[in-house]
Design a protein around this motif. Structure first.
Motif, mmCIF file in Angstrom:
data_model
loop_
_atom_site.group_PDB
_atom_site.id
_atom_site.type_symbol
_atom_site.label_atom_id
_atom_site.label_comp_id
_atom_site.label_asym_id
_atom_site.label_seq_id
_atom_site.Cartn_x
_atom_site.Cartn_y
_atom_site.Cartn_z
ATOM 1 N N VAL A 1 0.852 -1.191 0.000
ATOM 2 C CA VAL A 1 0.000 0.000 0.000
ATOM 3 C C VAL A 1 0.889 1.242 0.000
ATOM 4 O O VAL A 1 2.061 1.186 0.331
ATOM 5 N N SER A 2 0.310 2.343 -0.398
ATOM 6 C CA SER A 2 1.023 3.615 -0.367
ATOM 7 C C SER A 2 -0.005 4.725 -0.228
ATOM 8 O O SER A 2 -1.205 4.476 -0.255
ATOM 9 N N ASP A 3 0.513 5.943 -0.121
ATOM 10 C CA ASP A 3 -0.418 7.057 -0.190
ATOM 11 C C ASP A 3 -0.952 7.073 -1.631
ATOM 12 O O ASP A 3 -0.322 6.572 -2.531
ATOM 13 N N CYS A 4 -2.080 7.592 -1.819
ATOM 14 C CA CYS A 4 -2.658 7.609 -3.165
ATOM 15 C C CYS A 4 -2.481 8.973 -3.829
ATOM 16 O O CYS A 4 -3.231 9.345 -4.723
ATOM 17 N N ALA A 5 -1.462 9.697 -3.375
ATOM 18 C CA ALA A 5 -1.174 11.002 -3.968
ATOM 19 C C ALA A 5 -0.688 10.819 -5.404
ATOM 20 O O ALA A 5 0.084 9.907 -5.701
ATOM 21 N N LEU A 6 -1.167 11.676 -6.271
ATOM 22 C CA LEU A 6 -0.728 11.628 -7.658
ATOM 23 C C LEU A 6 0.637 12.275 -7.791
ATOM 24 O O LEU A 6 0.916 13.306 -7.175
ATOM 25 N N THR A 7 1.485 11.661 -8.599
ATOM 26 C CA THR A 7 2.784 12.238 -8.901
ATOM 27 C C THR A 7 2.588 13.185 -10.080
ATOM 28 O O THR A 7 2.062 12.784 -11.122
ATOM 29 N N LEU A 8 2.969 14.426 -9.885
ATOM 30 C CA LEU A 8 2.793 15.412 -10.956
ATOM 31 C C LEU A 8 3.616 15.056 -12.178
ATOM 32 O O LEU A 8 4.792 14.701 -12.066
ATOM 33 N N ARG A 9 2.995 15.171 -13.328
ATOM 34 C CA ARG A 9 3.693 14.954 -14.588
ATOM 35 C C ARG A 9 4.381 16.272 -14.957
ATOM 36 O O ARG A 9 3.772 17.336 -14.888
ATOM 37 N N PRO A 10 5.645 16.204 -15.351
ATOM 38 C CA PRO A 10 6.339 17.435 -15.764
ATOM 39 C C PRO A 10 5.632 18.076 -16.963
ATOM 40 O O PRO A 10 5.070 17.379 -17.809
ATOM 41 N N ILE A 11 5.661 19.402 -17.013
ATOM 42 C CA ILE A 11 5.031 20.093 -18.142
ATOM 43 C C ILE A 11 6.040 20.380 -19.247
ATOM 44 O O ILE A 11 5.665 20.591 -20.391
ATOM 45 N N SER A 12 7.333 20.373 -18.884
ATOM 46 C CA SER A 12 8.360 20.555 -19.920
ATOM 47 C C SER A 12 9.700 20.062 -19.404
ATOM 48 O O SER A 12 9.871 19.780 -18.215
ATOM 49 N N ILE A 13 10.642 19.981 -20.329
ATOM 50 C CA ILE A 13 12.005 19.567 -20.001
ATOM 51 C C ILE A 13 12.954 20.406 -20.837
ATOM 52 O O ILE A 13 12.653 20.736 -21.986
ATOM 53 N N SER A 14 14.077 20.760 -20.254
ATOM 54 C CA SER A 14 15.065 21.565 -20.977
ATOM 55 C C SER A 14 16.471 21.128 -20.594
ATOM 56 O O SER A 14 16.670 20.439 -19.587
ATOM 57 N N CYS A 15 17.432 21.532 -21.397
ATOM 58 C CA CYS A 15 18.838 21.232 -21.141
ATOM 59 C C CYS A 15 19.491 22.488 -20.574
ATOM 60 O O CYS A 15 19.559 23.515 -21.245
ATOM 61 N N GLU A 16 19.944 22.386 -19.329
ATOM 62 C CA GLU A 16 20.608 23.508 -18.677
ATOM 63 C C GLU A 16 21.923 23.026 -18.072
ATOM 64 O O GLU A 16 21.925 22.102 -17.268
ATOM 65 N N ASN A 17 23.014 23.665 -18.475
ATOM 66 C CA ASN A 17 24.345 23.279 -17.974
ATOM 67 C C ASN A 17 24.606 21.790 -18.160
ATOM 68 O O ASN A 17 25.062 21.114 -17.242
ATOM 69 N N ASN A 18 24.281 21.284 -19.328
ATOM 70 C CA ASN A 18 24.484 19.864 -19.696
ATOM 71 C C ASN A 18 23.691 18.886 -18.828
ATOM 72 O O ASN A 18 24.067 17.739 -18.672
ATOM 73 N N THR A 19 22.582 19.353 -18.257
ATOM 74 C CA THR A 19 21.714 18.517 -17.444
ATOM 75 C C THR A 19 20.270 18.733 -17.870
ATOM 76 O O THR A 19 19.832 19.873 -18.033
ATOM 77 N N CYS A 20 19.545 17.645 -18.016
ATOM 78 C CA CYS A 20 18.118 17.740 -18.331
ATOM 79 C C CYS A 20 17.375 18.152 -17.057
ATOM 80 O O CYS A 20 17.547 17.538 -16.006
#
Length: 133
Positions: free
Chosen positions: A110-129
């Motif tokens: 069992v776990s909490d039933c909280a929804l994990t937010l889906r990211p709205i965007s992704i970008s490359c900053e300083n060689n890191t997503c």
């Protein structure tokens, strides 16, 4: 005398049921631990593969849902780039998600039933997503 024998037999039967019930739970512990260890190793392999990806002007940042919460949905999202074998990563994550779902059902997790937010965007900053929520 008959009452004494009946009482003794019932008492013995109850004790055997309790002992049998307790011993079967102990037999499940190694299977549970083994399956949990397998899931942890698979997740570590996935994260290691994703972490080898390079974020630069020639690759594209992406993200994918990782894990299977007992109430539904993923535990998190993992970032990667097209610099790695994307098909291998996606297949490994699909396998992991299915195994975690089966594990949750089998062991009644069992776990909490909280929804994990889906990211709205992704970008490359300083060689890191970087994910934006």
């Amino acid at each position: 005398m008959k009452l004494y024998l009946k009482t003794t037999l019932v008492f013995t039967y109850v004790i055997l049921l309790v002992v049998t019930g307790c011993s079967s739970n102990n037999n499940d512990a190694p299977a549970y631990e083994s399956e949990l260890t397998e899931l942890s190793l698979l997740k570590a392999e996935i994260e290691a593969l994703a972490n080898t990806s390079v974020c630069d002007g020639t690759t594209e940042c992406k993200f994918i849902a990782l894990g299977s919460k007992p109430c539904g949905g993923p535990w998190s999202y993992i970032t990667y780039t097209t610099s790695i074998n994307v098909e291998q990563l996606e297949a490994a994550i699909k396998d992991y998600n299915q195994k975690e779902d089966a594990f949750n059902i089998k062991w009644g997790i069992v776990s909490d039933c909280a929804l994990t937010l889906r990211p709205i965007s992704i970008s490359c900053e300083n060689n890191t997503c970087v994910l934006t929520y």
